[in-house]
Write an enzyme that holds these catalytic residues in place. Structure first.
Site: not given
Ligand code: PXP
Length: 238
Positions: A7, A10, A43, A45, A49, A70, A101, A151, A191-192, A213
């Site tokens: 991702n 950032h 993503h 948004r 942003r 996303e 998210t 996911e 995520h995370g 990401g």
């Molecule tokens: N998957 C989804 C659906 C997300 O919304 C995000 C955050 O944009 C990620 C994965 C990646 O999360 P992270 O940036 O915490 O690795």
């Protein structure tokens, strides 16, 4: 062995901090691909942003692997997705004030709306995935709306404060993956996830892609983007 979706949001966060033209997320995407990313995720948004509309039109042309967009299910963004036609669209909940998210999509509550958006995206040959918590009823609702992918939100696992809580969250994710596969749904997770917690998730049989990401882009500050991606890739495939 899962594949790695990187991702790049950032990279764009940094660019938007100064409203300038660098660092360029398009360039970042191709560096990630060269370093072993199997897909590029971003993503768009509602508040723009980080990733902007122009980025996704260019990414559609330049990504050589797979493009996973996303997005929330609101009409403005759905129309853009139908035009851009990413390979995959991941529907996520979106609140304007959140940092990132928070929590999965409530497919049970918004079933009718989600089903309509899923149908329109699938008709344009866009593979649709729903970002949901590791919860049986949400998986069943996802099956009902006809998505090929879900996911699993790994945020509660990543944020668990002690080892027992983390183990309990890991078991929930394992069970959710198993259940979704039984229903014939393919499973991504994310995520995370970071360099310390990714291995246990990567070992779960049956996960197609890990979408990561923040930890990769953060590590890139110290070791460069190509090293950050290839280090993560090595952790996943070992
Ligand atoms: N998957 C989804 C659906 C997300 O919304 C995000 C955050 O944009 C990620 C994965 C990646 O999360 P992270 O940036 O915490 O690795």
């Amino acid at each position: 062995m899962p594949k790695l979706g990187v991702n790049i949001d950032h990279v764009a966060t940094l660019r938007q901090a100064r409203r300038t033209i660098f660092p360029d997320p398009i360039k970042a995407a191709s560096m990630c691909e060269r370093a072993g990313a199997d897909s590029i995720v971003c993503h768009l948004r509602q508040d723009r942003r980080h990733i902007r509309d122009k980025d996704i039109y260019i990414l559609r042309k330049t990504i050589k692997t797979k493009f996973n967009l996303e997005m929330s299910a609101i009409e403005e963004i759905v129309k853009i997705a139908l035009k851009v036609r990413p390979d995959e669209a991941t529907l996520v909940p979106e609140r304007r004030k959140e940092l990132t998210t928070e929590g999965g999509l409530d497919v049970i509550k918004y079933k009718k709306k989600v089903a309509k958006v899923v149908e329109r995206l699938l008709k344009r040959a866009i593979y649709v995935s729903l970002f949901i918590d590791p919860n049986k009823r949400q998986i069943e609702a996802s099956k009902d709306v006809g998505v090929p992918f879900i996911e699993i939100h790994t945020g509660s696992y990543a944020d668990a404060k002690d080892i027992n809580k983390r183990k309990a969250q890991l078991n929930k994710i394992k069970e959710a993956v198993r259940y979704a596969k039984c229903l014939g749904i393919k499973v991504n997770a994310g995520h995370g996830l970071n360099y310390d917690n990714v291995k246990d998730i990567a070992k779960i049989p049956g996960i197609e892609n890990l979408n990561i990401g923040f930890s990769i882009i953060s590590r890139a500050v110290f070791v460069g983007l190509d090293n950050a991606v290839s280090e993560m890739k090595r952790l996943i495939i070992k």
